[in-house]
Design an enzyme around this catalytic site. Structure first.
Site, mmCIF file in Angstrom:
data_model
loop_
_atom_site.group_PDB
_atom_site.id
_atom_site.type_symbol
_atom_site.label_atom_id
_atom_site.label_comp_id
_atom_site.label_asym_id
_atom_site.label_seq_id
_atom_site.Cartn_x
_atom_site.Cartn_y
_atom_site.Cartn_z
ATOM 1 N N LYS A 1 -9.675 1.601 -1.862
ATOM 2 C CA LYS A 1 -9.965 1.171 -0.482
ATOM 3 C C LYS A 1 -11.240 1.606 0.194
ATOM 4 C CE LYS A 1 -7.241 0.925 3.758
ATOM 5 N NZ LYS A 1 -5.889 1.515 4.586
ATOM 6 N N ASN B 1 -7.107 5.967 -1.692
ATOM 7 C CA ASN B 1 -6.212 4.864 -1.454
ATOM 8 C C ASN B 1 -6.321 3.675 -2.542
ATOM 9 O OD1 ASN B 1 -4.119 3.264 -0.541
ATOM 10 N ND2 ASN B 1 -4.778 3.759 1.647
ATOM 11 N N ASN C 1 0.096 -0.868 5.167
ATOM 12 C CA ASN C 1 1.039 -0.221 6.157
ATOM 13 C C ASN C 1 0.472 -0.108 7.240
ATOM 14 O OD1 ASN C 1 2.484 2.649 3.967
ATOM 15 N ND2 ASN C 1 2.001 0.751 3.258
ATOM 16 N N CYS D 1 -4.990 -2.881 2.994
ATOM 17 C CA CYS D 1 -4.687 -2.735 4.500
ATOM 18 C C CYS D 1 -6.047 -3.137 5.356
ATOM 19 C CB CYS D 1 -4.007 -1.408 4.596
ATOM 20 S SG CYS D 1 -3.355 -1.075 6.230
ATOM 21 N N GLU E 1 0.960 -1.192 0.087
ATOM 22 C CA GLU E 1 0.077 0.023 -0.029
ATOM 23 C C GLU E 1 0.813 1.179 0.060
ATOM 24 O OE1 GLU E 1 -3.543 1.836 3.144
ATOM 25 O OE2 GLU E 1 -1.704 0.666 3.850
ATOM 26 N N GLU F 1 -6.347 8.744 7.778
ATOM 27 C CA GLU F 1 -6.646 8.355 6.477
ATOM 28 C C GLU F 1 -8.019 8.884 6.425
ATOM 29 O OE1 GLU F 1 -6.169 4.440 4.807
ATOM 30 O OE2 GLU F 1 -4.733 3.871 6.710
#
Length: 312
Positions: free
Chosen positions: A127, A110, A197, A172, A47, A146
């Site tokens: 994501k 993402n 991550n 993730c 990621e 995020e």
């Protein structure tokens, strides 16, 4: 005839805030070459593989924030990765921060893409399960913003026919949610590529955070087994800008067994011979959804418990 994908997981050590795209792309290319030399046809990168994990900071300058995103893929600085893949005849999956203009608005995602051995993008995923916060939290050494810097993905959990099988992607925190795998599993997914991550202090509750490595593997192994799919989990890890991040990149069989695992917290390539027909055997026996998930029986169980069953 066996359907085998010789697959590599290319774990990355820390990326500093000052490291350039060109620097990180060179690292990715080096691992891609190693993967190819070891017989891999597909390599899975982490990621946000082109930059440091920037959501750990509050960034209020718009131009500075934009500098962490890709506005085209490939772009001038990432094109060498695609060119090398085409030269070597190897495909890859890679995660990055995506900035696009959609419906008249600047949007940030993402994102991960799947690229074929000819250097062509064959699939894109954004994501869905964004962790963290949309505003800085007091008392944290490193933030996890995020929700501030990305929108939830709007492409769903798709699958793509590539590499002789049915391929899927997630990123993730998606790995912790069973519906991630199940939605792809219901579409016959045979390999899920998953970059992450993950810091050790993501919840700020020591009793939970102390189990981060266990939960990391638990979620991927359960998703693989319960949906009869290979899962390739690739970390960005080590101490990055003072934040300690989880490694232990893995390749997990449809049996739920880990067949390869990274042993360092730096740049490291692991490989496995992934026979897609292993998943087929599980789908035809233990996890034959059509035979073993009886809608009427399921509905009766739920109704007896006084709950309202979801639509079948």
């Amino acid at each position: 005839m066996a359907r085998v994908i010789n697959t590599a997981s290319a774990q990355m050590g820390p990326i500093s805030r000052s490291e350039t795209r060109r620097d990180t792309v060179r690292r990715l290319i080096e691992m891609m070459r190693e993967a190819k030399a070891r017989g891999a046809e597909l390599v899975v990168f982490p990621e946000l593989a082109f930059t440091t994990f920037f959501p750990r900071w509050l960034i209020e300058d718009e131009a500075e924030l934009d500098s962490f995103y890709e506005t085209e893929m490939p772009g001038p600085e990432t094109a060498p990765l695609f060119e090398e893949a085409k030269k070597l005849g190897i495909g890859f999956n890679v995660g990055y921060a995506e900035l696009v203009h959609e419906q008249g608005k600047k949007r940030r995602y993402n994102t991960a893409i799947l690229v074929d051995p000819g250097g062509e993008i064959v699939g894109k995923y954004r994501k869905v399960h964004l962790p963290g916060h949309d505003a800085p939290q007091p008392g944290r050494t490193h933030q996890h913003l995020e929700k501030r810097y990305f929108e939830p993905g709007n492409l769903g959990f798709g699958v793509w026919r590539a590499y002789g099988g049915v391929m899927g992607m997630c990123i993730c925190n998606d790995r912790r949610w069973p519906e991630t795998y199940r939605v792809m599993g219901l579409q016959g997914v045979e390999m899920v590529m998953l970059g992450y991550n993950t810091p050790y202090d993501h919840t700020q509750h020591p009793d939970i955070d102390s189990l981060t490595q266990f939960h990391n593997h638990l979620s991927m192994q359960a998703g693989a087994y319960q949906n009869a799919t290979w899962v390739v989990g690739t970390a960005k890890c080590g101490v990055e800008e003072g934040s300690n991040m989880v490694g232990q990149s893995v390749i997990v069989s449809p049996s739920g067994e880990i067949v390869a695992m990274a042993s360092t917290i730096g740049d490291e390539v692991i490989t496995a011979r992934c026979d897609l027909d292993i998943g087929k055997r599980y789908r035809e026996t233990i996890f034959d959804f059509a035979r073993h998930r009886e809608p009427d029986a399921y509905r009766l169980i739920v109704e007896r418990k006084g709950a309202v069953p979801p639509p079948m």
